[in-house]
Write an enzyme that holds these catalytic residues in place. Structure first.
Site, PDB file in Angstrom:
ATOM      1  CG  ASP A 149      22.740 -32.179 -26.088  1.00 60.41           C
ATOM      2  OD1 ASP A 149      23.346 -33.096 -25.564  1.00 60.41           O
ATOM      3  OD2 ASP A 149      22.751 -32.042 -27.442  1.00 60.41           O
ATOM      4  CD  GLU A 152      25.283 -39.202 -29.587  1.00 61.88           C
ATOM      5  OE1 GLU A 152      25.747 -38.830 -30.845  1.00 61.88           O
ATOM      6  OE2 GLU A 152      25.868 -38.854 -28.655  1.00 61.88           O
TER       7      GLU A 152
HETATM    8  C1  NOJ Z   1      27.852 -36.641 -29.839  1.00 66.14           C
HETATM    9  C2  NOJ Z   1      27.468 -35.007 -30.326  1.00 66.14           C
HETATM   10  O1  NOJ Z   1      26.255 -35.221 -30.894  1.00 66.14           O
HETATM   11  C3  NOJ Z   1      28.596 -34.719 -31.210  1.00 66.14           C
HETATM   12  O2  NOJ Z   1      28.123 -33.709 -31.809  1.00 66.14           O
HETATM   13  C4  NOJ Z   1      29.847 -34.344 -30.196  1.00 66.14           C
HETATM   14  O3  NOJ Z   1      30.922 -34.072 -31.109  1.00 66.14           O
HETATM   15  C5  NOJ Z   1      30.063 -35.784 -29.374  1.00 66.14           C
HETATM   16  N1  NOJ Z   1      29.125 -36.380 -29.013  1.00 66.14           N
HETATM   17  C6  NOJ Z   1      31.009 -35.404 -28.204  1.00 66.14           C
HETATM   18  O4  NOJ Z   1      30.269 -34.904 -27.315  1.00 66.14           O
END
Ligand code: NOJ
Length: 555
Positions: free
Chosen positions: A98, A254
């Site tokens: 990640d 994302e």
């Molecule tokens: C998206 C992540 O999937 C989530 O778990 C996180 O809290 C936020 N981004 C901030 O990094």
């Protein structure tokens, strides 16, 4: 479309804290992952995506990173990670990290330095700004997680920006030094042998010039000024050309609130592509509005519309992701399926999602049909988002038990209970009390029980993913929806090199008569997957049973 490995793979997501504990401290770790690699491989997946494994003070359980080139001591160390990587590779499993670069932890050394003085070289790694003359923050932005998006620092008499929690200051990507740091992080892991990245809220990394006030909203005011900022494409292109192009690696970004139109600017195949694919959210809103916390009755039509839109708009141009669960949403059976027909609906949902065109992502525990947890007290919650919502909902009078009920249904912590491996105390997750609540249904819903049952959800996932692996139509076939107007059935067709496949999914416990669309003769098709015992058909129709799924292949 061009054939390539990342289109053919299926990915298993590990949220490490709750996956498997090997050292008896109640927290999942890399030793636990090592023990379960054969299990992961047995699912017929091809890769693992690790939610953050880096050192973190856990303001947002790993999404607040204090050292990008190390492993959280709670999970192990770099040596253990290399072992996991090596053992995963030996089994033919790729490994994705990640990459969280919109923000760091407030305990990252860069941030500590940035706080020391205005002329510290790290000061400009973040957004430090003077307040307005009336002692108000620099603008009206609200964070997605924790009240205002600005935190005041007395010594500097300045505020820093945090679009997420206070412990997650936003990095200033406009600073070329910050971009060099990002590239160095990418190279560090890629040189070690990691196969790519899931890029956290990557679409937020560029902010509008001058950070202007935003349109007032209950949370995330200002989002229009960073949800796809002016330099986003340019920075992603720089990462691609300077780093990613030099490795055979995969990137999935994302993209909250992403539309197909916007996604295509980044993922259209060819010269200008800057990400391989993207996570989008529209299909996660068939029972909610904007956020999981504002729920409305589930609408199959809304779900079909979202899926079909992404299938059609990306067709022939770009590659899709297929997911129903991750660490940010409640479990899917509770949402789109049925607890009464847990096994049937879990199998149907997997078939419906993973036989579309795109790369499947499966979240830990999804493959055994884990469900939401009933938590009886607010003290047992752990997540900053739940606490923030407690404050937000209190403002409209939703407090105490009413809020608890809401959290039980809507909190992402539903997906963060320890994985249920067997029916021993602590579910085989640990020998000590787990860091977070264990779902008491582990005595029935667990991996061991599922292994022993040929009709389990687990064994169905294996069959489904094997089928996808062995049939190019499931990967590369075109997509066409049928019975669009149905409120109970989701039917679609895939077509590839003269073959056709019909995927029929019922989203109801009622019996519904299904008539094969014209051009399909079910008696000529081979029934390749189903979640019920099937009697021979007497004509070109049948009556569905609760949450039935059937897949017919026509060669
Ligand atoms: C998206 C992540 O999937 C989530 O778990 C996180 O809290 C936020 N981004 C901030 O990094």
């Amino acid at each position: 479309m061009k054939k390539t490995w990342y289109k053919e793979m299926a990915v298993y997501q590990i949220w490490p804290r709750s996956f498997c504990d090997s050292d008896g401290d109640g927290i999942g770790d890399l030793g636990g992952v090592l023990k379960k690699l054969d299990y992961i491989k047995s699912l017929n997946v091809d890769a693992i995506w690790f939610s953050p494994l880096y050192p973190s003070p856990n303001a947002d359980y790993g999404y607040d990173i204090s050292d990008y080139k190390n492993i959280n001591p709670e999970y192990g160390d770099l040596e253990t990670f290399k072992k996991v990587l090596d053992e995963a590779h030996k089994r033919g499993l790729r490994v994705f990290m990640d990459l969280v670069i919109n923000h760091t932890s407030s305990e990252h050394e860069w941030f500590r330095e940035s706080m020391k003085s205005k002329d510290n070289p790290y000061h400009d790694y973040y957004f430090w700004r003077k307040g307005k003359s009336d002692k108000k923050p620099p603008n009206n932005w609200l964070s997605c997680f924790e009240g205002g998006a600005w935190e005041y620092n007395k010594e500097l008499d300045e505020y820093y920006l945090h679009v997420f929690s206070k412990g997650q200051p936003d990095l200033n990507m406009d600073n070329p030094k910050v971009r060099e740091e990002v590239k160095s992080i990418m190279r560090f892991w890629l040189d070690m042998g990691v196969d790519g990245f899931r890029e956290d809220v990557i679409t937020y990394i560029s902010k509008d010039e001058g950070l202007p006030d935003g349109f007032p909203l209950p949370i995330s005011t200002g989002i229009e000024h960073y949800k796809k900022g002016p330099h986003l494409y340019e920075y992603l292109a720089e990462f691609r050309h300077d780093v990613l192009d030099h490795y055979d690696c995969f990137t999935v970004g994302e993209g909250p609130m992403m539309t197909t139109e916007t996604a295509l600017e980044f993922i259209t195949e060819g010269e200008n592509q800057v990400l391989n694919t993207m996570f989008h959210f529209q299909h996660m809103e068939a029972d909610s509005i904007m956020t999981d916390w504002v729920s409305v009755p589930f609408s199959l039509k809304k779900l079909k519309k979202a899926f079909t839109h992404w299938q059609n708009e990306l067709a022939g141009k770009a590659w899709n992701t297929l997911y129903l669960e991750n660490h940010d949403h409640p479990r899917i059976i509770d949402r789109y399926g049925s607890l009464k027909y847990r096994v049937e609906s879990a199998k149907m949902l997997a078939t419906m999602c993973y036989l579309q065109c795109g790369t499947p992502f499966i979240y830990q525990g999804q493959e055994i049909g884990m469900t939401n947890i009933h938590i009886d007290s607010l003290d047992k919650y752990k997540d900053v988002v739940t606490f923030n919502n407690q404050k937000v909902f209190a403002k409209i009078g939703i407090k105490g038990d009413r809020f608890l009920k809401l959290a039980n249904k809507c909190s992402r912590e539903n997906a963060r209970t320890p994985v249920q491996w067997d029916d021993s105390p602590y579910a085989g997750f640990s020998t000590a009390k787990p860091w977070f609540e264990l779902n008491p249904n582990y005595t029935e819903i667990n991996v061991q029980a599922a292994e022993n049952d040929p009709n389990s959800i687990l064994n169905y996932y294996r069959k489904l993913l094997k089928f996808r692996k062995e049939n190019e139509i499931a990967v590369y076939g075109s997509y066409k929806e049928h019975l669009k107007e149905s409120r109970t059935l989701y039917v679609f067709e895939r077509e590839y090199e003269g073959q056709r496949m019909l995927v029929i999914n019922s989203f109801t416990d009622k019996n519904v008569r299904f008539e094969a669309p014209s051009g399909f003769d079910l008696s000529k098709g081979e029934l390749v997957l189903s979640n019920y015992r099937i009697c021979p058909l007497s004509d070109n129709s049948f009556v569905t049973r609760p949450y039935e799924t059937r897949v017919y292949l026509f060669k």
